[in-house]
Each structure stands twice: as C-alpha cells, then as structure tokens.
Design a protein around this motif. Sequence first.
Motif, PDB file in Angstrom:
ATOM      1  N   ALA A 105       0.930   2.477  -3.259  1.00  0.00           N
ATOM      2  CA  ALA A 105       0.112   1.310  -2.903  1.00  0.00           C
ATOM      3  C   ALA A 105      -1.237   1.751  -2.346  1.00  0.00           C
ATOM      4  O   ALA A 105      -2.269   1.145  -2.644  1.00  0.00           O
ATOM      5  CB  ALA A 105       0.854   0.442  -1.896  1.00  0.00           C
ATOM      6  N   LEU A 106      -1.235   2.811  -1.542  1.00  0.00           N
ATOM      7  CA  LEU A 106      -2.496   3.322  -0.994  1.00  0.00           C
ATOM      8  C   LEU A 106      -3.388   3.888  -2.097  1.00  0.00           C
ATOM      9  O   LEU A 106      -4.602   3.680  -2.087  1.00  0.00           O
ATOM     10  CB  LEU A 106      -2.212   4.385   0.070  1.00  0.00           C
ATOM     11  CG  LEU A 106      -1.547   3.871   1.350  1.00  0.00           C
ATOM     12  CD1 LEU A 106      -1.114   5.037   2.237  1.00  0.00           C
ATOM     13  CD2 LEU A 106      -2.467   2.930   2.099  1.00  0.00           C
ATOM     14  N   VAL A 107      -2.787   4.595  -3.062  1.00  0.00           N
ATOM     15  CA  VAL A 107      -3.559   5.116  -4.203  1.00  0.00           C
ATOM     16  C   VAL A 107      -4.146   3.949  -4.983  1.00  0.00           C
ATOM     17  O   VAL A 107      -5.325   3.960  -5.351  1.00  0.00           O
ATOM     18  CB  VAL A 107      -2.678   5.992  -5.117  1.00  0.00           C
ATOM     19  CG1 VAL A 107      -3.365   6.286  -6.438  1.00  0.00           C
ATOM     20  CG2 VAL A 107      -2.302   7.281  -4.417  1.00  0.00           C
ATOM     21  N   ASP A 108      -3.321   2.941  -5.234  1.00  0.00           N
ATOM     22  CA  ASP A 108      -3.758   1.772  -5.986  1.00  0.00           C
ATOM     23  C   ASP A 108      -4.902   1.051  -5.281  1.00  0.00           C
ATOM     24  O   ASP A 108      -5.795   0.498  -5.928  1.00  0.00           O
ATOM     25  CB  ASP A 108      -2.574   0.825  -6.179  1.00  0.00           C
ATOM     26  CG  ASP A 108      -2.618   0.089  -7.487  1.00  0.00           C
ATOM     27  OD1 ASP A 108      -3.205   0.611  -8.450  1.00  0.00           O
ATOM     28  OD2 ASP A 108      -2.052  -1.019  -7.545  1.00  0.00           O
ATOM     29  N   ALA A 109      -4.897   1.070  -3.957  1.00  0.00           N
ATOM     30  CA  ALA A 109      -5.955   0.411  -3.178  1.00  0.00           C
ATOM     31  C   ALA A 109      -7.201   1.275  -3.048  1.00  0.00           C
ATOM     32  O   ALA A 109      -8.200   0.841  -2.491  1.00  0.00           O
ATOM     33  CB  ALA A 109      -5.424   0.058  -1.783  1.00  0.00           C
TER      34      ALA A 109
END
Length: 100
Positions: A5-9
């Motif tokens: 999720a952090l990578v995606d954000a």
Amino acid sequence: MLALALVDAGVPMQALFCGVTCALDSDGTLVLDPTAKQEKEARAVLTFALDSVDQKLLMSTTKGLYSNAELQQCLAAAQAASQHVFRFYRESLQRRYSKS
C-alpha cells in the motif's frame, strides 16, 4: 500488505518490509504463520518485522517463555519465510505495473 500500500501510494522507502509470526508449542515445535488457536495454545509467540534487502530485523514482539536458542531458531525461520513474502510482493508489483 501495508508495504505494498505504501509503494502504491508513492511513499519513498529504502526497502520493503514484512512481518512473520512464529509460535512455539509446549514441546518446542516451531509453527510459522500460526492460526489463532495455535497462538492461544502456544508456549511462546514471536513476531518479527524484516527488511527486503538483507532480511535484517527491524522490530520484534514476543509473548511467553523461550530460550535464546529458540529465539534464534524462530528468527532464522522468519528470515527464510520472508523470502516467500518478498517474492509475492515482487510478483504482485510486476503484474500490476506490467498491465499499464
């Protein structure tokens, strides 16, 4: 999945991370990714957060009684298991971004 999720954000990170939980039952048998029932019945439960570059320990939390040797055994098992999690991360990201 938080790391994905952090990578995606677009959050900048030096490495991805994952968590692996180990349970030790009454006879010292190590169980990776224990069920809630296995955790409840375990003599000790150890959770480790590891980085994707060197599988270095970022954080740990433990509950119960265990020896230093058992701690090292659980950490080694968690580091080995983290390879599968990081492979899953890579494959998920490759599938997501190869469709673009």
